[in-house]
Motif scaffolding. Structure first.
Motif, mmCIF file in Angstrom:
data_model
loop_
_atom_site.group_PDB
_atom_site.id
_atom_site.type_symbol
_atom_site.label_atom_id
_atom_site.label_comp_id
_atom_site.label_asym_id
_atom_site.label_seq_id
_atom_site.Cartn_x
_atom_site.Cartn_y
_atom_site.Cartn_z
ATOM 1 N N ILE A 424 28.189 45.229 44.644
ATOM 2 C CA ILE A 424 28.522 46.941 44.525
ATOM 3 C C ILE A 424 27.374 47.114 45.670
ATOM 4 C CG2 ILE A 424 27.210 49.287 43.553
ATOM 5 C CD1 ILE A 424 27.981 47.589 40.513
ATOM 6 N N ARG A 425 26.470 46.364 46.483
ATOM 7 C CA ARG A 425 25.554 47.198 47.259
ATOM 8 C C ARG A 425 26.440 47.001 48.923
ATOM 9 N NH1 ARG A 425 20.790 43.961 44.727
ATOM 10 N NH2 ARG A 425 19.643 45.858 44.319
ATOM 11 N N GLN A 426 27.491 45.732 48.446
ATOM 12 C CA GLN A 426 28.087 45.527 50.012
ATOM 13 C C GLN A 426 29.547 46.390 50.271
ATOM 14 O OE1 GLN A 426 29.356 41.114 49.188
ATOM 15 N NE2 GLN A 426 30.460 41.435 51.896
ATOM 16 N N ALA A 427 29.502 46.837 49.011
ATOM 17 C CA ALA A 427 30.759 47.954 48.609
ATOM 18 C C ALA A 427 30.283 48.957 49.244
ATOM 19 C CB ALA A 427 31.587 47.845 46.722
ATOM 20 N N ASN A 428 28.940 49.257 49.091
ATOM 21 C CA ASN A 428 28.620 50.674 49.066
ATOM 22 C C ASN A 428 27.371 50.705 50.035
ATOM 23 O OD1 ASN A 428 29.914 52.760 47.154
ATOM 24 N ND2 ASN A 428 29.444 50.939 45.716
ATOM 25 N N PRO A 429 27.818 49.860 52.037
ATOM 26 C CA PRO A 429 26.914 50.022 52.329
ATOM 27 C C PRO A 429 26.422 51.133 53.123
ATOM 28 C CG PRO A 429 29.238 49.859 53.497
ATOM 29 C CD PRO A 429 29.228 50.057 51.952
ATOM 30 N N GLY A 430 26.942 52.108 53.294
ATOM 31 C CA GLY A 430 25.752 53.386 52.924
ATOM 32 C C GLY A 430 24.894 54.349 52.437
ATOM 33 N N LEU A 431 25.144 53.394 50.983
ATOM 34 C CA LEU A 431 24.013 54.072 50.205
ATOM 35 C C LEU A 431 23.080 53.059 50.154
ATOM 36 C CD1 LEU A 431 26.058 53.945 47.054
ATOM 37 C CD2 LEU A 431 26.067 56.064 48.526
ATOM 38 N N PRO A 432 21.986 54.212 49.858
ATOM 39 C CA PRO A 432 20.291 53.496 49.597
ATOM 40 C C PRO A 432 20.091 53.098 48.616
ATOM 41 C CG PRO A 432 19.993 55.759 49.160
ATOM 42 C CD PRO A 432 21.942 55.907 49.670
ATOM 43 N N ASN A 433 18.743 52.567 48.373
ATOM 44 C CA ASN A 433 18.667 52.126 47.195
ATOM 45 C C ASN A 433 19.263 52.160 46.347
ATOM 46 O OD1 ASN A 433 17.277 50.868 45.342
ATOM 47 N ND2 ASN A 433 15.206 51.064 45.848
ATOM 48 N N LEU A 434 19.832 51.268 44.935
ATOM 49 C CA LEU A 434 20.541 51.830 44.216
ATOM 50 C C LEU A 434 19.939 52.697 42.773
ATOM 51 C CD1 LEU A 434 23.762 49.041 43.786
ATOM 52 C CD2 LEU A 434 23.414 51.065 45.493
ATOM 53 N N ASP A 435 18.296 52.647 42.910
ATOM 54 C CA ASP A 435 18.006 52.664 41.988
ATOM 55 C C ASP A 435 17.035 53.638 42.485
ATOM 56 O OD1 ASP A 435 17.674 50.143 40.697
ATOM 57 O OD2 ASP A 435 16.506 49.002 42.098
ATOM 58 N N THR A 436 17.721 54.949 42.898
ATOM 59 C CA THR A 436 16.834 56.236 43.303
ATOM 60 C C THR A 436 18.298 57.101 44.029
ATOM 61 O OG1 THR A 436 16.667 55.538 45.810
ATOM 62 C CG2 THR A 436 14.721 55.001 44.368
ATOM 63 N N LEU A 437 19.223 56.664 43.753
ATOM 64 C CA LEU A 437 20.231 57.119 44.093
ATOM 65 C C LEU A 437 20.107 59.210 43.298
ATOM 66 C CD1 LEU A 437 23.419 54.931 43.662
ATOM 67 C CD2 LEU A 437 22.008 55.800 45.866
ATOM 68 N N SER A 438 20.999 60.099 43.959
ATOM 69 C CA SER A 438 20.861 60.995 43.114
ATOM 70 C C SER A 438 21.303 61.696 42.385
ATOM 71 C CB SER A 438 21.007 62.422 44.281
ATOM 72 O OG SER A 438 20.034 62.120 45.366
ATOM 73 N N PRO A 439 21.939 62.483 41.450
ATOM 74 C CA PRO A 439 23.599 62.241 40.672
ATOM 75 C C PRO A 439 24.619 63.096 41.359
ATOM 76 C CG PRO A 439 20.968 63.544 39.524
ATOM 77 C CD PRO A 439 20.735 63.067 40.982
ATOM 78 N N LYS A 440 25.705 62.342 41.078
ATOM 79 C CA LYS A 440 26.984 62.827 41.580
ATOM 80 C C LYS A 440 27.079 61.451 42.796
ATOM 81 C CE LYS A 440 27.074 67.489 39.927
ATOM 82 N NZ LYS A 440 27.470 69.201 40.245
ATOM 83 N N THR A 441 25.801 61.091 43.438
ATOM 84 C CA THR A 441 26.164 59.957 44.265
ATOM 85 C C THR A 441 27.424 59.516 43.886
ATOM 86 O OG1 THR A 441 23.678 59.699 44.305
ATOM 87 C CG2 THR A 441 26.085 58.293 45.814
ATOM 88 N N PRO A 442 28.679 59.538 44.733
ATOM 89 C CA PRO A 442 30.000 58.234 44.248
ATOM 90 C C PRO A 442 29.839 56.889 44.704
ATOM 91 C CG PRO A 442 30.092 59.596 46.498
ATOM 92 C CD PRO A 442 29.023 59.821 46.009
ATOM 93 N N ILE A 443 30.023 56.767 43.619
ATOM 94 C CA ILE A 443 29.568 54.863 43.951
ATOM 95 C C ILE A 443 30.886 53.985 43.895
ATOM 96 C CG2 ILE A 443 28.205 52.659 43.181
ATOM 97 C CD1 ILE A 443 26.421 54.719 41.723
ATOM 98 N N ARG A 444 31.498 52.953 44.383
ATOM 99 C CA ARG A 444 32.599 51.864 44.398
ATOM 100 C C ARG A 444 32.120 51.607 43.945
ATOM 101 N NH1 ARG A 444 33.503 52.498 49.407
ATOM 102 N NH2 ARG A 444 35.432 54.002 49.294
ATOM 103 N N PHE A 445 33.239 50.646 43.056
ATOM 104 C CA PHE A 445 32.724 49.534 41.870
ATOM 105 C C PHE A 445 33.528 48.269 42.131
ATOM 106 C CE2 PHE A 445 30.495 53.049 39.679
ATOM 107 C CZ PHE A 445 29.070 51.858 39.448
ATOM 108 N N PRO A 446 33.554 47.137 43.195
ATOM 109 C CA PRO A 446 34.554 45.815 43.738
ATOM 110 C C PRO A 446 35.282 45.008 42.851
ATOM 111 C CG PRO A 446 32.049 45.739 43.852
ATOM 112 C CD PRO A 446 31.630 46.873 43.223
ATOM 113 N N VAL A 447 36.342 45.428 42.690
ATOM 114 C CA VAL A 447 36.400 43.579 41.472
ATOM 115 C C VAL A 447 35.707 42.896 42.239
ATOM 116 C CG1 VAL A 447 38.585 41.943 41.776
ATOM 117 C CG2 VAL A 447 39.408 44.719 41.396
#
Length: 553
Positions: A424-447
């Protein structure tokens, strides 16, 4: 008494025969096998596996035969040597391998017409899948490549009649590339490479473990010995097997249970290969290299079959992801039965097929997130698997951990931390720490290839479904909060097939062996759920979809 009995082994661990029981599933090998099985089951036509001499193509071929063995609806045939002198000889041999009666005429077209009629009978009337595996494909003549192209033209409106898997040395690649109308028919192209240092060690230890008697002391492989073998062989399995075989003979003569560097070097010296692969670099360099091997093993370079680290980058013709779905071994000899001759038994192995009957046709909602690619649903039959399942905007008081455990249907923390979250981190390179995301942040889920598998041949009750990941996840949460305790589940199911593309189901936790059992269970659902629920039936002979989840169904 054989030498290996002195070492506490029940069989020859480094035989030069292509024994699938001793096949080490490196990431390359696992991906290749799983891609090929999916391609055969989805009737994708031509698949080609390239590899240099000694990379293990023949053993992979035999393992594929065995993986397909359990299903009687797949008929699998093997041509060991396609080096026939003419098109007529090739087609005649192919017809006899398949069991097609010789035509009255000896013309080439008569043989091709007979093969086509036979395939139509097996596929349309008997519901079988026919797979032809060709080993030593580099021996095939250029004009016989044209025959393969013509065989791929035998098809119905929905699938190829003949599934072809060609294993060949890399010298065949430019010859195939010179035939564009054959090249563009290749569904999956892959090149098997040599092993890494960590994989070399893992292969040796795997074969020793598989061959050890239960009451015996295991043979220990030292890191310097492993590194010496890798440096000498460059990771080619055939060379590794050769060196290890002779090293074990030396060990037996010295009554040693440890595969040490000195035994490897002694064999190399006796063979005139030189006794010191890194001569002149000094003892310090040797120690550093051995430490690097150990560090690689600790950090995960030795493949663990219960995880799915990313495979090394190759250039396959398709971007199809790989399900991790190894099947139990069958017995290859038993495939040749009935009226088949002893010669046929060397060439022919029967296996299995599937189809998919999914009675769900109307999603509960439609829609696309901006990050999704709607075109992947428009022509799924002509496309490979998608790269992403979709996008979910982080709900209030939810977490990436919770969402991913639902979407990929797993509660295994090792799977989460070792496979899912890094992907998931690799599929979302522009996101900061996945544990501290704000609500409504779009997250891409890879195959995730390592978590994909064919759904089991059973029935499930689908409480709702959608072709949009975000919609399905929201509906899953709503349903989970409202289900009465007597309803098992629910579970989230992400499915793909070549006709309908991606879709997402919420199913009850129970599976059923037949539609009748599922129908009885459906009657016990509360009124609203009973009206909306539908039965997913994968018990018939149709193409089962691929499940992008943990494979724990």
């Amino acid at each position: 008494m054989s030498y290996y009995t002195f070492l506490g082994l029940s069989q020859e661990p480094f035989s030069n025969s292509p024994d699938p029981d001793l096949l080490y599933r490196s990431p390359d090998t696992a991906r290749c096998l799983q891609e090929l099985e999916i391609a055969v089951r989805l009737h994708r036509g031509l698949n080609v596996v390239f590899g240099r001499v000694g990379t293990g193509k023949t053993t992979i071929c035999r393992e594929l035969l065995r993986q397909l063995y359990d299903d009687p609806k797949i008929r699998t045939f093997l041509i060991l040597d396609p080096g026939y002198g003419s098109q007529l000889e090739f087609v005649r041999a192919l017809g006899r391998t398949l069991g097609v009666p010789d035509p009255q005429s000896s013309h080439l077209q008569a043989y091709k017409d007979g093969i086509q009629d036979w395939l139509l009978t097996r596929v349309n009337e008997h519901g079988e899948t026919v797979a032809l595996l060709i080993d030593e494909g580099q021996k095939i003549r250029d004009d016989c490549l044209e025959i393969l192209r013509e065989l791929l033209n035998f098809e119905t409106n929905t699938a190829k009649l003949l599934q072809i898997v060609l294993f060949a040395q890399t010298e065949l690649r430019p010859r195939i590339e010179a035939v564009p109308n054959l090249m563009d028919r290749i569904n999956f192209r892959y090149e098997i490479g040599p092993l890494s240092p960590g994989e070399t060690r893992a292969m040796i230890e795997y074969r020793l473990a598989r061959s050890r008697r239960e009451d015996s002391r295991p043979i220990r492989l030292t890191s310097p010995a492993s590194w010496t073998i890798y440096r000498t062989t460059r990771g080619y399995p055939r060379k590794i097997i050769h060196i290890c075989h002779h090293t074990l003979i030396l060990m037996a003569s010295r009554q040693s249970q440890t595969m040490r560097r000195k035994w490897v070097l002694q064999h190399l010296k006796e063979q005139g290969a030189g006794g010191r692969p890194w001569a002149g670099r000094g003892a310090l360099a040797a120690l550093c290299l051995a430490a690097a091997v150990l560090l690689g093993a600790v950090s995960g370079s030795v493949w663990n079959p219960f995880t799915a680290p990313p495979a090394r980058e190759k250039t396959p013709a398709s971007s199809v992801a790989v399900p991790k779905n190894p099947h139990p071994a069958g017995q290859e000899d038993q495939a040749a039965s009935g009226s088949r001759s002893a010669v046929d038994r060397d060439k022919v192995v029967t296996s299995r097929t599937l189809e998919h009957t999914d009675r769900n046709t109307q999603p509960i909602a439609h829609g696309q997130q901006p990050e999704q690619q709607p075109e992947k649903h428009q022509n799924a039959a002509a496309q490979a698997w998608p790269e992403n399942l979709g996008t979910i905007s982080l709900p209030f008081r939810d977490s990436v951990w919770n969402i991913s455990s639902t979407v990929y249907d797993t509660r295994n923390s090792k799977t989460q931390t070792g496979i899912i979250l890094p992907a998931i981190r690799q599929a979302n390179p522009g996101l900061p720490n996945l544990d501290t995301l704000s609500p409504k942040t779009p997250i891409r889920f890879p195959v995730l290839p390592g978590l994909a598998s064919l759904v089991p041949g059973q029935c499930r009750i689908s409480l709702l479904h959608s072709d949009d990941l975000s919609t399905a996840y929201a509906a899953f949460n709503d349903l989970q909060a409202s289900l009465p305790p007597e309803v098992p589940g629910p579970r989230f199911l992400a499915l793909w097939d070549h006709r309908k593309g991606l879709r997402f189901h919420v199913v009850t936790g129970s599976s059923f062996e037949s539609p009748d059992q599922a129908a009885k269970a459906k009657k016990n659902l509360p009124g609203r759920l009973q009206d909306e629920a539908q039965i997913l039936d994968w018990t018939e002979n149709s193409v089962r979809p691929v499940c992008f989840g943990s494979g724990e169904l």
